[in-house]
Design an enzyme around this catalytic site. Structure first.
Site, short mmCIF file in Angstrom:
data_model
loop_
_atom_site.label_atom_id
_atom_site.label_comp_id
_atom_site.label_asym_id
_atom_site.label_seq_id
_atom_site.Cartn_x
_atom_site.Cartn_y
_atom_site.Cartn_z
N ARG A 99 46.25 35.58 41.25
CA ARG A 99 45.92 36.69 40.36
C ARG A 99 47.07 36.92 39.37
O ARG A 99 48.21 37.12 39.78
CB ARG A 99 45.61 37.95 41.16
CG ARG A 99 44.39 37.79 42.05
CD ARG A 99 44.14 39.01 42.93
NE ARG A 99 43.71 40.17 42.17
CZ ARG A 99 43.39 41.32 42.74
NH1 ARG A 99 43.45 41.46 44.06
NH2 ARG A 99 42.99 42.34 42.00
N SER A 145 43.91 45.02 32.95
CA SER A 145 43.73 45.92 34.08
C SER A 145 44.57 47.18 33.88
O SER A 145 45.76 47.11 33.55
CB SER A 145 44.16 45.23 35.37
OG SER A 145 44.24 46.16 36.43
N ASP A 291 34.56 49.00 39.08
CA ASP A 291 34.48 48.83 40.53
C ASP A 291 33.12 49.18 41.12
O ASP A 291 32.84 48.86 42.27
CB ASP A 291 35.56 49.67 41.23
CG ASP A 291 36.92 48.99 41.19
OD1 ASP A 291 36.97 47.78 40.88
OD2 ASP A 291 37.93 49.65 41.47
#
Length: 408
Positions: A99, A145, A291
């Site tokens: 990631r 993000s 999410d």
């Protein structure tokens, strides 16, 4: 652990559930508490992510392994970089080492941080030597993000000159940035957010403060899905929630009206009621609440509705590539689904295949998003223990809905 979920005796449900504290709020407050010990925290999340965050903050030297906890990776990177005298190697699971974290590391280096990549450029593990960060201005891409942004904002009040953050481009996940700023304000830190500029003033100390963590809205999403998939008249009460929530996923109360679910806010709780049938088609831009995309997609499939979801570009770098994972598992169930790198399109389905085994990809949200389908057909959840990442009591709470749960 593999679980077999069987349909309850009735889809007319009435129960009360107490949901653990928000993982997002808990991890932010734990970092602030490490910087300002006068802060006390109540209703902390009992999740794996919360546990590894708390343990990580207690380390000064050596290896810190945060396993699958992406939030902890981002927040602890900023924390250790700003802690003079501390020296750690920050690492995690195999997926965590895949990631990207370069944007955050570059931003911290711009402030003067000493961070090296142990293996691959741009990815954990990270070797971090804590330093006193004097510089106070940094710029980041805005469409990344929000955890990268929040990581910098959370350490900002402890920096000698505070922080001025310039976000370049269209900002993603604004509610999560506002959550961070809201918590900073609540503990007495002065902030400014206008346009693409965020400023955080330095604070040497904060007053004694008791912070109560609101329960997790992302976790509430699975109960919204259950109510939507149930009969009209179903009622589930959830504690502890606020009408003025800082959490972006509180948009559930608005979005699930389209599924016939009404939300009533009472003191410290919400009551979800199925009052009508769902709208024939669902179209949402979820860039501010990505999410809940898995939950919404599965709800639509269970109701045999079509949907088109956009703003999902951050899902590619989560615990798994959530868009591809959704495509694979919904297809097993009989869905006609297509995905791009930032959208998901589901066509109405005529059937839901029975007793399909759902792979969870080390992703807690895959397990929990698919569980409500047990109201329609029996389903198998592989590696079901993955829910402990954010909601360890999930399967116990599912049993309160009379869903049959048997370990295979």
């Amino acid at each position: 652990m593999k679980l077999f979920l069987s349909t309850p005796p009735t889809n007319l449900i009435e129960t009360n559930i107490q949901v653990t504290g928000s993982k997002s709020e808990s991890n932010r407050l734990l970092l602030l508490q490490a910087l300002f010990p006068n802060i006390q925290i109540e209703n902390l999340s009992n999740s794996d992510d919360g546990r590894v965050m708390k343990n990580g903050l207690g380390v000064s030297f050596g290896e810190v392994d945060i396993h699958h906890a992406g939030t902890a990776m981002r927040f602890l990177t900023a924390y250790f970089a700003s802690q003079e005298g501390k020296e750690v190697v920050l690492t995690g699971s195999k997926r965590m080492t895949e990631r990207p974290i370069k944007v955050l590391v570059d931003g911290l280096k711009e402030l003067g941080a000493d961070i090296e990549y142990e293996r691959n450029d741009g990815y954990p593990p990270l070797k971090i030597k804590g330093k006193k960060l004097i510089k106070s201005k940094v710029s980041l891409p805005a469409n990344i993000s929000s955890q990268y942004i929040s990581a910098l904002l959370l350490i900002a009040p402890s920096l000698e000159n505070g922080l001025e953050l310039d976000l370049v481009g269209k900002i993603t996940s604004v509610p999560y940035i506002k959550m961070t700023l809201g918590l900073l304000n609540q503990v007495g830190v002065t902030t400014f957010f206008e346009g693409n500029v965020i400023k955080v003033s330095p604070e040497k100390d904060v007053l004694d403060k008791i912070m109560v963590v609101e329960s997790d809205w992302s976790s509430a999403s699975y109960f919204y899905s259950i109510v939507a998939l149930s009969e009209v008249g179903t009622k589930i009460s959830l504690t502890a929630y606020k009408s003025d929530s800082l959490q972006g996923d509180s948009v559930l109360a608005e979005l699930y009206r389209d599924f016939g679910v009404e939300t009533t806010f009472l003191e410290n709780e919400i009551v979800l009621r199925k009052t009508a049938e769902a709208q024939p088609s669902i179209n949402y831009d979820l860039s501010n609440a990505p999410d809940i995309a898995q939950t919404i997609a599965v709800t639509c499939f269970g109701l045999r509705l079509g949907c088109h979801l956009t703003g999902l570009h951050t899902l590619k770098i989560k615990e798994t590539d959530r868009l591809e994972a959704l495509k694979a598992e919904l297809s097993k169930l009989g869905a006609n689904i297509t995905v791009t790198d930032k959208t998901l399109t589901l066509k109405p389905s005529k059937t839901i295949n029975n007793e399909v085994a759902i792979d969870t990809y080390n992703d807690h949200r895959m397990a929990m998003a698919f569980a409500p389908l047990a109201l329609k057909n029996s389903i198998i959840i592989n590696d079901a223990e993955v829910v402990s990442k954010s909601y360890p009591d999930f399967w116990t709470d599912m049993e309160k809905l009379k869903i049959g749960i048997k370990e295979l």
